[in-house]
Design a protein around this motif. Structure first.
Motif, PDB file in Angstrom:
ATOM      1  N   ALA A 100      34.742  11.168  45.572  1.00 25.35           N
ATOM      2  CA  ALA A 100      34.184  12.520  45.510  1.00 25.35           C
ATOM      3  C   ALA A 100      32.679  12.496  45.754  1.00 25.35           C
ATOM      4  N   THR A 101      32.183  13.566  46.335  1.00 26.81           N
ATOM      5  CA  THR A 101      30.755  13.717  46.626  1.00 26.81           C
ATOM      6  C   THR A 101      30.150  14.742  45.684  1.00 26.81           C
ATOM      7  N   ARG A 102      29.043  14.382  45.081  1.00 24.80           N
ATOM      8  CA  ARG A 102      28.299  15.320  44.243  1.00 24.80           C
ATOM      9  C   ARG A 102      27.216  15.970  45.092  1.00 24.80           C
ATOM     10  N   PRO A 103      27.248  17.306  45.271  1.00 23.98           N
ATOM     11  CA  PRO A 103      26.210  17.964  46.073  1.00 23.98           C
ATOM     12  C   PRO A 103      24.794  17.638  45.602  1.00 23.98           C
ATOM     13  N   ALA A 104      24.621  17.475  44.294  1.00 21.60           N
ATOM     14  CA  ALA A 104      23.280  17.154  43.789  1.00 21.60           C
ATOM     15  C   ALA A 104      22.783  15.832  44.349  1.00 21.60           C
ATOM     16  N   ASP A 105      23.711  14.861  44.527  1.00 16.59           N
ATOM     17  CA  ASP A 105      23.311  13.577  45.094  1.00 16.59           C
ATOM     18  C   ASP A 105      22.889  13.728  46.548  1.00 16.59           C
ATOM     19  N   LEU A 106      23.572  14.618  47.278  1.00 18.50           N
ATOM     20  CA  LEU A 106      23.180  14.863  48.662  1.00 18.50           C
ATOM     21  C   LEU A 106      21.770  15.446  48.726  1.00 18.50           C
ATOM     22  N   MET A 107      21.497  16.388  47.830  1.00 20.71           N
ATOM     23  CA  MET A 107      20.174  17.004  47.814  1.00 20.71           C
ATOM     24  C   MET A 107      19.099  15.983  47.453  1.00 20.71           C
ATOM     25  N   MET A 108      19.378  15.172  46.440  1.00 20.04           N
ATOM     26  CA  MET A 108      18.415  14.146  46.041  1.00 20.04           C
ATOM     27  C   MET A 108      18.198  13.139  47.165  1.00 20.04           C
ATOM     28  N   GLY A 109      19.266  12.802  47.856  1.00 27.52           N
ATOM     29  CA  GLY A 109      19.167  11.820  48.931  1.00 27.52           C
ATOM     30  C   GLY A 109      18.331  12.289  50.099  1.00 27.52           C
ATOM     31  N   ALA A 110      18.117  13.598  50.206  1.00 25.23           N
ATOM     32  CA  ALA A 110      17.344  14.143  51.325  1.00 25.23           C
ATOM     33  C   ALA A 110      15.892  14.428  50.958  1.00 25.23           C
ATOM     34  N   LEU A 111      15.483  14.152  49.712  1.00 22.96           N
ATOM     35  CA  LEU A 111      14.143  14.520  49.271  1.00 22.96           C
ATOM     36  C   LEU A 111      13.037  13.834  50.070  1.00 22.96           C
ATOM     37  N   CYS A 112      13.326  12.697  50.628  1.00 20.23           N
ATOM     38  CA  CYS A 112      12.298  11.982  51.393  1.00 20.23           C
ATOM     39  C   CYS A 112      12.342  12.328  52.881  1.00 20.23           C
ATOM     40  N   ASP A 113      13.171  13.307  53.252  1.00 20.90           N
ATOM     41  CA  ASP A 113      13.271  13.764  54.638  1.00 20.90           C
ATOM     42  C   ASP A 113      12.474  15.055  54.822  1.00 20.90           C
ATOM     43  N   LEU A 114      12.146  15.362  56.084  1.00 24.59           N
ATOM     44  CA  LEU A 114      11.621  16.669  56.435  1.00 24.59           C
ATOM     45  C   LEU A 114      12.802  17.617  56.549  1.00 24.59           C
ATOM     46  N   ARG A 115      12.771  18.734  55.788  1.00 26.32           N
ATOM     47  CA  ARG A 115      13.922  19.636  55.723  1.00 26.32           C
ATOM     48  C   ARG A 115      13.512  21.043  56.142  1.00 26.32           C
ATOM     49  N   ILE A 116      14.456  21.774  56.754  1.00 25.93           N
ATOM     50  CA  ILE A 116      14.177  23.129  57.213  1.00 25.93           C
ATOM     51  C   ILE A 116      15.405  24.005  56.982  1.00 25.93           C
TER      52      ILE A 116
ATOM     53  N   ARG B  46       9.955  38.392  60.665  1.00 21.86           N
ATOM     54  CA  ARG B  46      11.378  38.477  60.336  1.00 21.86           C
ATOM     55  C   ARG B  46      12.099  37.207  60.786  1.00 21.86           C
ATOM     56  N   ASP B  47      11.315  36.194  61.125  1.00 20.55           N
ATOM     57  CA  ASP B  47      11.883  34.940  61.646  1.00 20.55           C
ATOM     58  C   ASP B  47      11.311  33.738  60.908  1.00 20.55           C
ATOM     59  N   ALA B  48      11.209  33.839  59.588  1.00 21.31           N
ATOM     60  CA  ALA B  48      10.643  32.745  58.801  1.00 21.31           C
ATOM     61  C   ALA B  48      11.657  31.630  58.590  1.00 21.31           C
ATOM     62  N   ALA B  49      11.143  30.496  58.207  1.00 19.65           N
ATOM     63  CA  ALA B  49      11.975  29.366  57.790  1.00 19.65           C
ATOM     64  C   ALA B  49      11.325  28.742  56.563  1.00 19.65           C
ATOM     65  N   LEU B  50      12.154  28.121  55.736  1.00 22.54           N
ATOM     66  CA  LEU B  50      11.643  27.312  54.642  1.00 22.54           C
ATOM     67  C   LEU B  50      11.509  25.882  55.131  1.00 22.54           C
ATOM     68  N   VAL B  51      10.383  25.260  54.805  1.00 18.00           N
ATOM     69  CA  VAL B  51      10.144  23.874  55.203  1.00 18.00           C
ATOM     70  C   VAL B  51       9.732  23.079  53.973  1.00 18.00           C
ATOM     71  N   TRP B  52      10.406  21.969  53.752  1.00 12.35           N
ATOM     72  CA  TRP B  52      10.036  21.001  52.724  1.00 12.35           C
ATOM     73  C   TRP B  52       9.540  19.745  53.437  1.00 12.35           C
ATOM     74  N   GLU B  53       8.285  19.426  53.295  1.00 15.45           N
ATOM     75  CA  GLU B  53       7.820  18.134  53.811  1.00 15.45           C
ATOM     76  C   GLU B  53       8.413  17.025  52.956  1.00 15.45           C
ATOM     77  N   PRO B  54       8.484  15.803  53.485  1.00 12.38           N
ATOM     78  CA  PRO B  54       9.065  14.706  52.705  1.00 12.38           C
ATOM     79  C   PRO B  54       8.435  14.585  51.321  1.00 12.38           C
ATOM     80  N   ARG B  55       9.303  14.449  50.304  1.00 11.78           N
ATOM     81  CA  ARG B  55       8.965  14.263  48.905  1.00 11.78           C
ATOM     82  C   ARG B  55       8.544  15.562  48.219  1.00 11.78           C
ATOM     83  N   ARG B  56       8.551  16.669  48.941  1.00 13.15           N
ATOM     84  CA  ARG B  56       8.240  17.961  48.320  1.00 13.15           C
ATOM     85  C   ARG B  56       9.505  18.540  47.699  1.00 13.15           C
ATOM     86  N   VAL B  57       9.366  19.095  46.493  1.00  7.93           N
ATOM     87  CA  VAL B  57      10.503  19.753  45.848  1.00  7.93           C
ATOM     88  C   VAL B  57      10.418  21.265  45.967  1.00  7.93           C
ATOM     89  N   VAL B  58       9.255  21.765  46.357  1.00 12.87           N
ATOM     90  CA  VAL B  58       9.056  23.201  46.555  1.00 12.87           C
ATOM     91  C   VAL B  58       8.753  23.443  48.028  1.00 12.87           C
TER      92      VAL B  58
END
Length: 276
Positions: A2-18, A38-50
């Motif tokens: 089984a896969t825990r979604p929280a583990d997937l999220m934690m595993g991506a914290l060091c990636d650039l996310r959009i 009206r065309d915004a995106a959320l961006v998390w730089e690596p290691r950012r939680v916000v």
């Protein structure tokens, strides 16, 4: 397995996310609307939680000017006992962990120093990542937004309970209640909000500290004790929370990281968070 979604999220914290968002987003500075999209995106730089908002360059009013200022200091914390090292929200926007270039925004009301970042990643082509803190006001649709952009993978739930909860420090009980409200927030330990009548408020004094939560709104703080024995900012309350946090309006919450907590007579382990 089984896969825990929280583990997937934690595993991506060091990636650039959009993540694209559909809300109408605006930001003002000096009474001037600088961002309108009206065309915004959320961006998390690596290691950012916000996340930060990124918007098309055409939706930013003003000129981008190269910025070569001082980046500021990282505030690195570890999530949990064995989680990754991340940058907590005290880390300034100027600390960039993705490849790219920092810019200032020159507007009719002044220059917003280091307020923009253009990443090299092709998936962010044409987008400008923006520093939330340099703007006077943000709106999502017609709602005032606080603290930082809301995260679609982050939520709060406020649930009334009849558990018997006590909180003490140095053997002194500061809260004893059988009517707590539990606030469950993604990736954070449960927070126990207590009616003021069940708190030793005589041990508390108001603090000038104010913080803002994107999901709960404006929090004011209390310190414990007085003089040399005073412990700053150990508890907080939301007098007029945003709609998701209305069940905890006027209740008092203590940092479980700093207190001895029992639930139905069972001692609880102190959580490990950036506030430990």
């Amino acid at each position: 397995m089984a896969t825990r979604p929280a583990d997937l999220m934690m595993g991506a914290l060091c990636d650039l996310r959009i993540h694209p968002v559909r809300t109408w987003v605006r930001a003002t500075s000096g009474g001037v609307t600088v961002v309108d999209t009206r065309d915004a995106a959320l961006v998390w730089e690596p290691r950012r939680v916000v996340a930060s908002y990124a918007v098309p360059r055409a939706d930013v009013t003003g000129d981008l000017v190269p910025w070569d200022g001082t980046a500021g200091a990282e505030h690195a914390v570890r999530i949990g006992h064995d989680g990754p090292s991340v940058l907590d929200p005290r880390t300034p926007f100027s600390v960039h962990t993705a490849a790219g270039r920092a810019w200032s925004i020159a507007t009719s009301s002044g220059v917003l120093e280091g307020a923009a970042f253009v990443a090299d990643d092709p998936d962010l082509d044409g987008l400008v990542v923006l520093d939330w803190s340099v703007f006077d006001e943000w709106r999502e649709e017609e709602e005032r937004a606080y603290g930082h952009p809301r995260d679609p993978y982050h939520r709060i739930d406020c649930l009334r309970s009849s558990r018997h909860v006590t909180l003490s420090i140095g053997g002194q009980v500061v809260a004893d209640t059988r009517r707590p409200t539990y606030l469950y927030e993604t990736n954070l330990p449960p927070r126990v909000y207590v009616p003021a009548e069940d708190v030793r408020t005589d041990l508390l004094s108001t603090s000038p500290t104010i913080t803002y939560c994107a999901y709960k709104g404006r929090a004011s703080y209390f310190s414990l004790g007085a003089g040399d024995a005073r412990i700053e900012d150990v508890a907080w309350t939301y007098e007029a929370p945003l709609h998701d946090g209305r069940p905890v309006a006027g209740l008092i919450c203590f940092y479980a990281e700093r207190f001895d907590e029992t639930v139905d007579g069972v001692p609880q382990e102190r959580p490990v968070t950036p506030w430990s």
